[in-house]
Design a protein around this motif. Structure first.
Motif, short mmCIF file in Angstrom:
data_model
loop_
_atom_site.label_atom_id
_atom_site.label_comp_id
_atom_site.label_asym_id
_atom_site.label_seq_id
_atom_site.Cartn_x
_atom_site.Cartn_y
_atom_site.Cartn_z
N THR A 1 6.18 8.65 -3.67
CA THR A 1 6.99 8.87 -2.47
C THR A 1 6.18 9.67 -1.47
O THR A 1 5.65 10.73 -1.79
CB THR A 1 8.29 9.61 -2.81
N GLY A 2 6.05 9.16 -0.28
CA GLY A 2 5.31 9.85 0.77
C GLY A 2 3.81 9.63 0.71
O GLY A 2 3.07 10.11 1.55
N VAL A 3 3.35 8.87 -0.27
CA VAL A 3 1.92 8.61 -0.39
C VAL A 3 1.53 7.53 0.62
O VAL A 3 2.27 6.59 0.85
CB VAL A 3 1.57 8.14 -1.82
N ASP A 4 0.36 7.68 1.20
CA ASP A 4 -0.17 6.67 2.11
C ASP A 4 -0.60 5.47 1.28
O ASP A 4 -1.55 5.53 0.51
CB ASP A 4 -1.37 7.26 2.86
N TRP A 5 0.15 4.36 1.39
CA TRP A 5 -0.13 3.17 0.58
C TRP A 5 -1.53 2.64 0.80
O TRP A 5 -2.10 1.99 -0.07
CB TRP A 5 0.90 2.08 0.86
N ALA A 6 -2.13 2.90 1.95
CA ALA A 6 -3.48 2.40 2.23
C ALA A 6 -4.48 3.03 1.27
O ALA A 6 -5.58 2.54 1.11
CB ALA A 6 -3.86 2.69 3.66
N ARG A 7 -4.10 4.13 0.64
CA ARG A 7 -5.03 4.81 -0.27
C ARG A 7 -4.59 4.71 -1.72
O ARG A 7 -5.12 5.42 -2.57
CB ARG A 7 -5.16 6.28 0.12
N ALA A 8 -3.66 3.85 -2.04
CA ALA A 8 -3.18 3.71 -3.41
C ALA A 8 -4.32 3.22 -4.30
O ALA A 8 -5.05 2.31 -3.94
CB ALA A 8 -2.00 2.74 -3.47
N GLU A 9 -4.44 3.86 -5.45
CA GLU A 9 -5.51 3.53 -6.37
C GLU A 9 -4.96 2.93 -7.66
O GLU A 9 -3.85 3.26 -8.08
CB GLU A 9 -6.31 4.79 -6.72
N CYS A 10 -5.76 2.10 -8.29
CA CYS A 10 -5.42 1.50 -9.57
C CYS A 10 -5.34 2.59 -10.63
O CYS A 10 -6.24 3.42 -10.73
CB CYS A 10 -6.48 0.47 -9.95
N GLU A 11 -4.27 2.60 -11.41
CA GLU A 11 -4.12 3.63 -12.44
C GLU A 11 -5.06 3.40 -13.62
O GLU A 11 -5.23 4.28 -14.45
CB GLU A 11 -2.67 3.73 -12.92
N GLU A 12 -5.66 2.22 -13.72
CA GLU A 12 -6.59 1.93 -14.81
C GLU A 12 -8.03 2.30 -14.44
O GLU A 12 -8.68 3.04 -15.17
CB GLU A 12 -6.53 0.44 -15.19
N CYS B 1 -7.55 -5.40 -13.37
CA CYS B 1 -6.96 -4.62 -14.46
C CYS B 1 -5.65 -5.22 -14.93
O CYS B 1 -5.35 -5.21 -16.13
CB CYS B 1 -6.78 -3.17 -14.03
N GLN B 2 -4.85 -5.76 -14.01
CA GLN B 2 -3.60 -6.41 -14.40
C GLN B 2 -3.88 -7.63 -15.26
O GLN B 2 -3.18 -7.89 -16.24
CB GLN B 2 -2.76 -6.79 -13.18
N SER B 3 -4.90 -8.39 -14.91
CA SER B 3 -5.28 -9.56 -15.71
C SER B 3 -5.66 -9.15 -17.12
O SER B 3 -5.27 -9.81 -18.10
CB SER B 3 -6.44 -10.30 -15.06
N ILE B 4 -6.40 -8.06 -17.25
CA ILE B 4 -6.79 -7.56 -18.57
C ILE B 4 -5.57 -7.15 -19.36
O ILE B 4 -5.45 -7.46 -20.55
CB ILE B 4 -7.79 -6.39 -18.42
#
Length: 72
Positions: A27-38, A60-63
């Motif tokens: 919440t409130g995070v700039d989506w342009a900077r969202a990073e992969c949790e893997e 990573c989702q494919s894996i």
């Protein structure tokens, strides 16, 4: 004794709770900077637009999906 359906339901509930907790923390995070949790790489803008709930990049989702297929 829990049967397979009970275990599957419990796993689905845990997965949903984790996804909702992760989403709530953004919440409130700039989506342009969202990073992969893997892998930590940036999730491409096209993926974030198509699937705003995504917490991983496409690779990573494919894996993850390949691992799930092998578990069954």
């Amino acid at each position: 004794m829990a049967d397979n359906a009970d275990r599957a339901t419990e796993l689905m509930e845990q997965t949903l709770e984790h996804a909702l907790a992760t989403r709530a923390s953004w919440t409130g995070v700039d989506w342009a900077r969202a990073e992969c949790e893997e892998c930590g790489d940036e999730i491409p803008a096209a993926r974030r637009e198509a699937a705003p709930w995504a917490t991983t990049c496409i690779e990573c989702q494919s894996i993850r999906e390949q691992r799930r297929r092998h578990v069954r």
